[in-house]
Design an enzyme around this catalytic site. Structure first.
Site, short mmCIF file in Angstrom:
data_model
loop_
_atom_site.label_atom_id
_atom_site.label_comp_id
_atom_site.label_asym_id
_atom_site.label_seq_id
_atom_site.Cartn_x
_atom_site.Cartn_y
_atom_site.Cartn_z
CB VAL A 1 73.99 24.61 15.58
CG1 VAL A 1 73.97 23.83 16.90
CG2 VAL A 1 74.60 25.99 15.79
CG HIS B 1 75.84 19.88 20.54
ND1 HIS B 1 77.10 20.35 20.84
CD2 HIS B 1 75.69 18.75 21.28
CE1 HIS B 1 77.68 19.53 21.71
NE2 HIS B 1 76.85 18.55 21.99
#
Ligand code: APR
Length: 233
Positions: free
Chosen positions: A90, A106
């Site tokens: 991320v 994600h």
């Protein structure tokens, strides 16, 4: 003639040498927390303040670290290959390292979204607190795919992998599905490289005769694979 396609699947290990801890440390905790507490819809319902504070800390930390040699080496592929990064991370270290086509499976730490209108997504670098709302007045949450949630970019990623001539997997324990299953979409003849100091060969990988494991840290292993691919094609 069109360029050959490379899919690069990255996990927490590629950012480890930038100073971001991986998920599955020896204690099984993520920065001292159970994953269920800080990365699940249940955790959010149970203790929103804990979750907000957790991601605020991660965001602050991200703004203090830099991409490492592995993030930067991948950019070299773009001169010869149609290169796609599919990351479980991320962080924005691939972007800052200079890569261009990046799919964040994600989610992204530097974005937030409305809890009611998931399409209302905003860039976000400061702390996120209770009371920060979208333009329609609903609470904002981290733009992260939590455990138990759908992975909206999975199809996009599978499509890329299914067309790739070569696949490089870097720094992932290949444990979290559906991301870990993406390699199952690879063409039978695709060359697959896996760079990780402690590789875990899951079922999908064990079925691949064209697998080459480079048992090294990303900072030294990635450049070797990049050089090999640049020579080979
Ligand atoms: N270079 C390359 N790989 C490394 C390095 C390094 N310097 N240091 C550690 N690794 C490897 C470890 O050996 C391990 O295989 O990185 C991997 C990290 O595994 P995980 O912590 O399980 O991270 P990841 O596979 O990205 O986790 C997947 O789990 O919690 C969720 O959503 C979260 O995206 C995350 C997902």
């Amino acid at each position: 003639m069109s360029k050959p396609i490379i899919a690069v699947l990255t996990g927490a290990g590629i950012s480890a040498e930038s100073g971001i801890n991986t998920f599955r440390g020896a204690d099984g905790l993520w920065e001292g927390h159970s994953v269920q507490d800080v990365a699940s819809p249940d955790g959010w319902r149970r203790d929103q303040e804990l979750v907000l504070d957790f991601y605020n800390q991660r965001r602050k930390q991200l703004l203090e670290v830099e991409p490492n040699a592995a993030h930067k080496d991948l950019v070299k592929l773009e001169s010869k290959f149609d290169t796609h990064i599919i990351t479980q991370n991320v962080d924005d270290l691939h972007e800052r390292g200079g890569s261009n086509n990046i799919v964040h499976l994600h989610g992204e730490l530097l974005k937030v979204r409305s809890i009611e209108n998931p399409s209302l997504v905003y860039e976000w670098k400061k702390d996120l607190i209770t009371g920060d709302v979208c333009e329609k007045g609903h609470q904002l949450r981290p733009h992260i795919v939590w455990f138990g949630e759908a992975v909206p970019l999975l199809e996009t990623a599978a499509e890329i992998v299914s067309q790739a001539n070569a696949i490089i997997i870097i720094g992932t324990s290949m444990q979290v599905y559906p991301a870990a299953g993406l390699v199952g979409y690879a063409l039978p003849g695709a060359a697959i490289y896996y760079v990780d100091p402690y590789p875990s060969i899951n079922w999908e990988l064990s079925n691949r005769p064209n697998l080459k494991v480079v048992e090294e840290k990303a900072s030294t292993g990635v450049i070797k694979v990049v050089e090999e691919l640049m020579e080979k094609y």
